[in-house]
Design a protein around this motif. Structure first.
Motif, PDB file in Angstrom:
ATOM      1  N   ALA A 292      39.433  33.848 110.439  1.00  0.00           N
ATOM      2  CA  ALA A 292      38.638  32.648 109.907  1.00  0.00           C
ATOM      3  C   ALA A 292      37.243  32.977 109.523  1.00  0.00           C
ATOM      4  O   ALA A 292      36.910  32.429 108.385  1.00  0.00           O
ATOM      5  N   LEU A 293      36.550  34.055 110.175  1.00  0.00           N
ATOM      6  CA  LEU A 293      35.285  34.288 109.657  1.00  0.00           C
ATOM      7  C   LEU A 293      35.107  35.100 108.539  1.00  0.00           C
ATOM      8  O   LEU A 293      34.473  34.838 107.725  1.00  0.00           O
TER       9      LEU A 293
ATOM     10  N   ILE B 117      33.696  44.715 102.771  1.00  0.00           N
ATOM     11  CA  ILE B 117      32.658  45.600 103.633  1.00  0.00           C
ATOM     12  C   ILE B 117      32.152  44.765 104.724  1.00  0.00           C
ATOM     13  O   ILE B 117      32.116  44.915 105.735  1.00  0.00           O
ATOM     14  N   GLN B 118      31.926  43.421 104.416  1.00  0.00           N
ATOM     15  CA  GLN B 118      31.241  42.516 105.278  1.00  0.00           C
ATOM     16  C   GLN B 118      32.514  42.167 106.416  1.00  0.00           C
ATOM     17  O   GLN B 118      32.158  42.053 107.612  1.00  0.00           O
TER      18      GLN B 118
ATOM     19  N   THR C 196      34.491  44.920 113.316  1.00  0.00           N
ATOM     20  CA  THR C 196      33.939  46.159 114.164  1.00  0.00           C
ATOM     21  C   THR C 196      32.970  45.680 115.238  1.00  0.00           C
ATOM     22  O   THR C 196      33.161  46.108 116.326  1.00  0.00           O
ATOM     23  N   VAL C 197      32.205  44.792 114.740  1.00  0.00           N
ATOM     24  CA  VAL C 197      30.992  44.259 115.682  1.00  0.00           C
ATOM     25  C   VAL C 197      31.798  43.622 116.825  1.00  0.00           C
ATOM     26  O   VAL C 197      31.465  43.565 117.650  1.00  0.00           O
ATOM     27  N   ILE C 198      32.463  42.594 116.404  1.00  0.00           N
ATOM     28  CA  ILE C 198      33.383  41.636 117.175  1.00  0.00           C
ATOM     29  C   ILE C 198      34.412  42.491 118.234  1.00  0.00           C
ATOM     30  O   ILE C 198      34.611  42.399 119.417  1.00  0.00           O
TER      31      ILE C 198
ATOM     32  N   SER D  85      41.038  43.588 105.493  1.00  0.00           N
ATOM     33  CA  SER D  85      39.783  42.531 104.952  1.00  0.00           C
ATOM     34  C   SER D  85      40.478  41.875 103.713  1.00  0.00           C
ATOM     35  O   SER D  85      40.197  40.760 103.304  1.00  0.00           O
ATOM     36  N   PHE D  86      40.835  42.970 102.762  1.00  0.00           N
ATOM     37  CA  PHE D  86      41.601  42.628 101.556  1.00  0.00           C
ATOM     38  C   PHE D  86      42.563  41.614 101.707  1.00  0.00           C
ATOM     39  O   PHE D  86      42.767  40.639 101.096  1.00  0.00           O
TER      40      PHE D  86
END
Length: 128
Positions: free
Chosen positions: A42-43, A61-62, A68-70, A112-113
């Motif tokens: 969702a993010l 990239i984002q 990775t942070v989550i 992510s793509f």
């Protein structure tokens, strides 16, 4: 708020798909991966809306950074603090506390793509 709530079904579907990917990749999953996968999906999808359609490469990239942070914070809670042992990257080069590693950050970049494209299709399908 209404736009944010509209992403709940998208998050549920994203979480289920991620659990399916994990089952295919590792042979098993954990229910928390459905929650984490759904939130990340969702993010990543919201990036397109929050930033007025940035370039796909920038969203990827984002997305990799978000996941990775989550993954790091979730791993510290689930695996280190609660001791659930959902994943362990200790044997991977460059890992951080066994919770994240560069190899999977690259995988999140590629996924992510898929997330951006699928989430955009889902919006068209459900009429947003």
């Amino acid at each position: 708020m209404k736009k944010l709530l509209a992403h709940i079904p998208i998050a549920v579907i994203g979480g289920l798909v991620y659990m399916g990917i994990e089952i295919l990749w590792r042979g098993h999953t954990h229910w928390t991966m459905g929650v984490l996968g759904g939130v990340c999906f969702a993010l990543i999808g919201l990036l397109d809306e929050w930033q007025d359609h940035p370039p796909l490469l920038w969203q990827m990239i984002q997305g990799a950074c978000i996941v990775t942070v989550i993954e790091l914070f979730s791993g510290l809670v689930l695996n280190v603090w609660l001791g659930l042992g959902v994943w362990d990257y200790s044997n991977m080069p460059g890992n951080v506390m066994g919770q994240i590693c560069p190899q999977f950050s690259c995988a999140w970049f590629l996924l992510s793509f898929v997330a951006v494209k699928v989430e955009n299709l889902m919006h068209k399908f459900i009429g947003h």
